[in-house]
Scaffold this motif. Structure first.
Motif, PDB file in Angstrom:
ATOM      1  N   LYS A   9      94.664  30.266  47.475  1.00  0.00           N
ATOM      2  CA  LYS A   9      94.086  28.932  47.603  1.00  0.00           C
ATOM      3  C   LYS A   9      92.791  28.985  48.418  1.00  0.00           C
ATOM      4  N   GLN A  10      92.835  29.748  49.506  1.00  0.00           N
ATOM      5  CA  GLN A  10      91.642  29.850  50.349  1.00  0.00           C
ATOM      6  C   GLN A  10      90.489  30.483  49.572  1.00  0.00           C
ATOM      7  N   GLN A  11      90.788  31.482  48.766  1.00  0.00           N
ATOM      8  CA  GLN A  11      89.751  32.127  47.964  1.00  0.00           C
ATOM      9  C   GLN A  11      89.138  31.141  46.982  1.00  0.00           C
ATOM     10  N   ARG A  12      89.986  30.368  46.306  1.00  0.00           N
ATOM     11  CA  ARG A  12      89.470  29.364  45.368  1.00  0.00           C
ATOM     12  C   ARG A  12      88.611  28.340  46.106  1.00  0.00           C
ATOM     13  N   ARG A  13      89.102  27.895  47.271  1.00  0.00           N
ATOM     14  CA  ARG A  13      88.358  26.937  48.066  1.00  0.00           C
ATOM     15  C   ARG A  13      87.004  27.524  48.458  1.00  0.00           C
ATOM     16  N   GLY A  14      87.003  28.801  48.831  1.00  0.00           N
ATOM     17  CA  GLY A  14      85.762  29.473  49.203  1.00  0.00           C
ATOM     18  C   GLY A  14      84.782  29.503  48.051  1.00  0.00           C
ATOM     19  N   ASN A  15      85.266  29.747  46.838  1.00  0.00           N
ATOM     20  CA  ASN A  15      84.395  29.769  45.671  1.00  0.00           C
ATOM     21  C   ASN A  15      83.808  28.387  45.401  1.00  0.00           C
ATOM     22  N   THR A  16      84.616  27.348  45.534  1.00  0.00           N
ATOM     23  CA  THR A  16      84.132  25.983  45.322  1.00  0.00           C
ATOM     24  C   THR A  16      83.090  25.634  46.374  1.00  0.00           C
ATOM     25  N   ARG A  17      83.361  25.988  47.592  1.00  0.00           N
ATOM     26  CA  ARG A  17      82.425  25.739  48.692  1.00  0.00           C
ATOM     27  C   ARG A  17      81.083  26.403  48.391  1.00  0.00           C
ATOM     28  N   GLN A  18      81.126  27.645  47.928  1.00  0.00           N
ATOM     29  CA  GLN A  18      79.905  28.383  47.583  1.00  0.00           C
ATOM     30  C   GLN A  18      79.157  27.702  46.436  1.00  0.00           C
ATOM     31  N   ARG A  19      79.880  27.258  45.429  1.00  0.00           N
ATOM     32  CA  ARG A  19      79.251  26.555  44.296  1.00  0.00           C
ATOM     33  C   ARG A  19      78.570  25.278  44.770  1.00  0.00           C
ATOM     34  N   ILE A  20      79.235  24.532  45.640  1.00  0.00           N
ATOM     35  CA  ILE A  20      78.648  23.302  46.176  1.00  0.00           C
ATOM     36  C   ILE A  20      77.359  23.637  46.917  1.00  0.00           C
ATOM     37  N   GLN A  21      77.392  24.655  47.751  1.00  0.00           N
ATOM     38  CA  GLN A  21      76.203  25.052  48.507  1.00  0.00           C
ATOM     39  C   GLN A  21      75.058  25.444  47.568  1.00  0.00           C
ATOM     40  N   ASP A  22      75.370  26.249  46.565  1.00  0.00           N
ATOM     41  CA  ASP A  22      74.339  26.707  45.627  1.00  0.00           C
ATOM     42  C   ASP A  22      73.708  25.545  44.867  1.00  0.00           C
ATOM     43  N   VAL A  23      74.538  24.649  44.369  1.00  0.00           N
ATOM     44  CA  VAL A  23      74.038  23.499  43.603  1.00  0.00           C
ATOM     45  C   VAL A  23      73.249  22.568  44.506  1.00  0.00           C
ATOM     46  N   ALA A  24      73.744  22.324  45.711  1.00  0.00           N
ATOM     47  CA  ALA A  24      73.027  21.451  46.644  1.00  0.00           C
ATOM     48  C   ALA A  24      71.653  22.031  46.960  1.00  0.00           C
ATOM     49  N   LEU A  25      71.582  23.324  47.211  1.00  0.00           N
ATOM     50  CA  LEU A  25      70.299  23.951  47.529  1.00  0.00           C
ATOM     51  C   LEU A  25      69.341  23.856  46.338  1.00  0.00           C
ATOM     52  N   GLU A  26      69.874  24.034  45.126  1.00  0.00           N
ATOM     53  CA  GLU A  26      69.056  23.859  43.907  1.00  0.00           C
ATOM     54  C   GLU A  26      68.478  22.447  43.849  1.00  0.00           C
ATOM     55  N   LEU A  27      69.338  21.446  44.046  1.00  0.00           N
ATOM     56  CA  LEU A  27      68.885  20.056  43.986  1.00  0.00           C
ATOM     57  C   LEU A  27      67.909  19.736  45.115  1.00  0.00           C
ATOM     58  N   PHE A  28      68.170  20.247  46.305  1.00  0.00           N
ATOM     59  CA  PHE A  28      67.252  20.013  47.412  1.00  0.00           C
ATOM     60  C   PHE A  28      65.878  20.591  47.078  1.00  0.00           C
ATOM     61  N   ALA A  29      65.863  21.750  46.426  1.00  0.00           N
ATOM     62  CA  ALA A  29      64.591  22.380  46.052  1.00  0.00           C
ATOM     63  C   ALA A  29      63.896  21.590  44.942  1.00  0.00           C
ATOM     64  N   GLU A  30      64.667  21.096  43.979  1.00  0.00           N
ATOM     65  CA  GLU A  30      64.092  20.369  42.839  1.00  0.00           C
ATOM     66  C   GLU A  30      63.528  19.013  43.227  1.00  0.00           C
ATOM     67  N   GLN A  31      64.282  18.238  44.014  1.00  0.00           N
ATOM     68  CA  GLN A  31      63.865  16.861  44.249  1.00  0.00           C
ATOM     69  C   GLN A  31      63.734  16.489  45.718  1.00  0.00           C
ATOM     70  N   GLY A  32      63.950  17.470  46.614  1.00  0.00           N
ATOM     71  CA  GLY A  32      63.836  17.202  48.038  1.00  0.00           C
ATOM     72  C   GLY A  32      65.166  16.811  48.646  1.00  0.00           C
ATOM     73  N   TYR A  33      65.319  17.134  49.889  1.00  0.00           N
ATOM     74  CA  TYR A  33      66.570  16.873  50.602  1.00  0.00           C
ATOM     75  C   TYR A  33      66.850  15.377  50.690  1.00  0.00           C
ATOM     76  N   GLU A  34      65.846  14.614  51.112  1.00  0.00           N
ATOM     77  CA  GLU A  34      66.039  13.173  51.326  1.00  0.00           C
ATOM     78  C   GLU A  34      66.395  12.441  50.037  1.00  0.00           C
ATOM     79  N   LYS A  35      65.874  12.909  48.909  1.00  0.00           N
ATOM     80  CA  LYS A  35      66.080  12.205  47.639  1.00  0.00           C
ATOM     81  C   LYS A  35      67.343  12.648  46.901  1.00  0.00           C
ATOM     82  N   THR A  36      68.066  13.601  47.453  1.00  0.00           N
ATOM     83  CA  THR A  36      69.284  14.102  46.815  1.00  0.00           C
ATOM     84  C   THR A  36      70.499  13.417  47.432  1.00  0.00           C
ATOM     85  N   SER A  37      71.387  12.926  46.590  1.00  0.00           N
ATOM     86  CA  SER A  37      72.605  12.267  47.077  1.00  0.00           C
ATOM     87  C   SER A  37      73.826  13.140  46.796  1.00  0.00           C
ATOM     88  N   LEU A  38      74.891  12.852  47.516  1.00  0.00           N
ATOM     89  CA  LEU A  38      76.158  13.542  47.248  1.00  0.00           C
ATOM     90  C   LEU A  38      76.630  13.275  45.827  1.00  0.00           C
TER      91      LEU A  38
END
Length: 197
Positions: A9-38
């Motif tokens: 379970k922890q491993q799966r959670r870790g993978n999801t956490r990593q995916r969230i981080q990667d996607v968030a960083l992509e969106l922050f780069a594409e449209q800026g941190y302030e303009k990106t929502s959860l």
């Protein structure tokens, strides 16, 4: 049996956490941190906001976790360097390892460069300055002439400049990283030899 299940379970959670981080960083780069929502992060991930909230309540939590994860190799490097002799070989190894750590964290450092107000607001900048001071204390010889101390610090910033200003130039990324690394090592070597070389 519980240990295995928890580990899985922890491993799966870790993978999801990593995916969230990667996607968030992509969106922050594409449209800026302030303009990106959860909500946008959840949509890109194709998960519900509730699923995203399970891991991170705010986008601030996401970026702080990215910073912590991607700068862990730098913390490890500082800990390693504190226990090493103050030799040219140690300094060269430190520069090589720091180059690799920066390469692995390049998207984060681009985010920091492009979102300086957010970085200051979240105090990520202060944490990074502390890490830079830790590296500085390892790489410079306090008894060396000031010009040689500046050369050592300049070696670290050469690696930063290479990451920020060469990434959009044509050419193989690894060749560019190696060229920047060579210049940084030259600075360390020159500083270590001192003014009478």
């Amino acid at each position: 049996m519980d240990v295995t299940m928890d580990g899985t379970k922890q491993q799966r959670r870790g993978n999801t956490r990593q995916r969230i981080q990667d996607v968030a960083l992509e969106l922050f780069a594409e449209q800026g941190y302030e303009k990106t929502s959860l909500r946008e992060i959840a949509e890109r991930l194709e998960v519900t906001k509730a699923a995203l909230y399970y891991h991170f309540k705010t986008k601030e939590e996401i970026i702080v976790s990215i910073f912590a994860d991607l700068t862990k190799p730098i913390e490890d490097l500082i800990e390693w360097g504190k226990d090493q002799p103050h030799t040219l070989e140690t300094k060269r190894e430190l520069v090589h390892r720091y180059s690799q750590a920066l390469s692995g964290a390049a998207p984060l450092f681009r985010f920091m460069q492009e979102n300086q107000a957010t970085v200051r607001e979240l105090q990520i900048g202060d944490s990074f300055k502390d890490r830079m001071r830790g590296l500085r204390d390892i790489i410079i010889d306090p008894d060396a002439p000031l010009t040689d101390q500046v050369r050592c610090i300049s070696a670290l910033f050469t690696l930063h400049a290479g990451m920020h200003f060469l990434h959009d130039l044509d050419g193989d990324p690894e060749e560019k990283r190696e060229a920047v690394l060579e210049v940084a090592v030259d600075l360390i070597t020159q500083a270590h030899r001192g003014p009478h070389s």
